[in-house]
Design an enzyme around this catalytic site. Sequence first.
Site, PDB file in Angstrom:
ATOM      1  N   SER A  89       7.857   2.998  51.132  1.00  0.00           N
ATOM      2  CA  SER A  89       8.543   1.952  50.372  1.00  0.00           C
ATOM      3  C   SER A  89       9.251   1.003  51.325  1.00  0.00           C
ATOM      4  O   SER A  89       9.613   1.390  52.434  1.00  0.00           O
ATOM      5  CB  SER A  89       9.568   2.569  49.421  1.00  0.00           C
ATOM      6  OG  SER A  89      10.435   1.581  48.866  1.00  0.00           O
ATOM      7  N   TYR A 140      16.203   7.893  46.600  1.00  0.00           N
ATOM      8  CA  TYR A 140      14.809   7.460  46.747  1.00  0.00           C
ATOM      9  C   TYR A 140      14.523   6.947  48.155  1.00  0.00           C
ATOM     10  O   TYR A 140      13.561   7.372  48.808  1.00  0.00           O
ATOM     11  CB  TYR A 140      14.507   6.372  45.720  1.00  0.00           C
ATOM     12  CG  TYR A 140      13.107   5.799  45.809  1.00  0.00           C
ATOM     13  CD1 TYR A 140      12.021   6.514  45.340  1.00  0.00           C
ATOM     14  CD2 TYR A 140      12.880   4.544  46.362  1.00  0.00           C
ATOM     15  CE1 TYR A 140      10.735   6.002  45.419  1.00  0.00           C
ATOM     16  CE2 TYR A 140      11.605   4.019  46.449  1.00  0.00           C
ATOM     17  CZ  TYR A 140      10.530   4.749  45.974  1.00  0.00           C
ATOM     18  OH  TYR A 140       9.257   4.229  46.066  1.00  0.00           O
TER      19      TYR A 140
END
Length: 381
Positions: free
Chosen positions: A214, A227
Amino acid sequence: MAGLCLAAAALLVATVLSKYKKSPEQVGSQAVCLALGLWAAVCLISLSLFWGLALFSLSCLLMYTYLSEQEWLPVDQKAVLVTGSDCGLGHAICKHLDKMGFTVFAGVLNEQGSGAEELRRSCSSRLSVLQMDVTKPEQVKEAHSKVVEKVQDKGLWAVINNAGIFGFPADGELIPMNEYKQCMAVNFFGAVEVTKTFLPLLRRSKGRLVNISSMGAGVPMEKMASYSSTKAALTMFSSVMRQELSKWGVKVAVVQPGAFQTKITGTSDMWEMHEKKILEHLPREVLADYGEDYILTLKHFLAHLLDTASPDFSPLILDVQHALCAKHPAAFYSPGKRAFLWLCMASIFPTGLNDYLWKTNATKARHMPRALSLPNRNKAM
């Protein structure tokens, strides 16, 4: 004449750099690189002939590297395993690879679910759906046995670790510990488990390991502590594996996408469940400082993320395709709106400037914890 040569060389360098480690759709980043190239060309006109020749040689080297990245290997029904294929990016990647002619193994959380049924219905007979919860080693081993049985001597060309969960975005202090652990179990330990299990097959084929990380792995973003931490761990793991596996001929690529509209963020019912869990388990002092109203506004941040996310998966799919098919794939890819730009700024700009830019780019409706909203507390601070 020397000035023109230098200008051409600088433009060549800028063009190559604007293509490297990014998707072709990121025109804004390309424009920035080209502008820097023009500026460099103007400065370089006054340099000596020696430095001009040195720059020209470097430009030729970079151009050779760029052109070699465009050499494509034949698909030839190569076998690819994709985790997290029930929906979203993994689902779209499976369909795209199937159309290209790959033999696809789609690992899913529920082999009887609607996503798995859709893959069976819409894809060719080359695609196989595998029950594969990456947090359950026994399911990973069973999937490995099925892959070995089907590919036999053809081998496995690539593993794409895509399975992941997002969790509920909140201040790091508010996120329950079990959510940190769950995110790490899926996003990091799950990918490591799959990688270790299938690496002997990849080493045999001198294939590819592609990990979907990400942009958050390299760009600090508020309310994404659980996350982003797991994706940062996955990115570092991938980088180490890239170095270690190079001697085996296995190439490792990390995809660090920006925001795309997938189902990873969950539903409104799930958001309410997360809110309830936070409110029930917070210590009294912490709840008093943040306030219930602040916690109930956290879902607005999630809604803002979804509003700014792109519904078009093609930039990411094309980068995955390049990582699988290019003779010399890039080590990092950054598809998505401004992902490449944010990652560059996080690496180059001072920390204070990065924090300021990110805050100004975030949602305008910035809610403050209850304790920081009290007049007396603000005066004391």
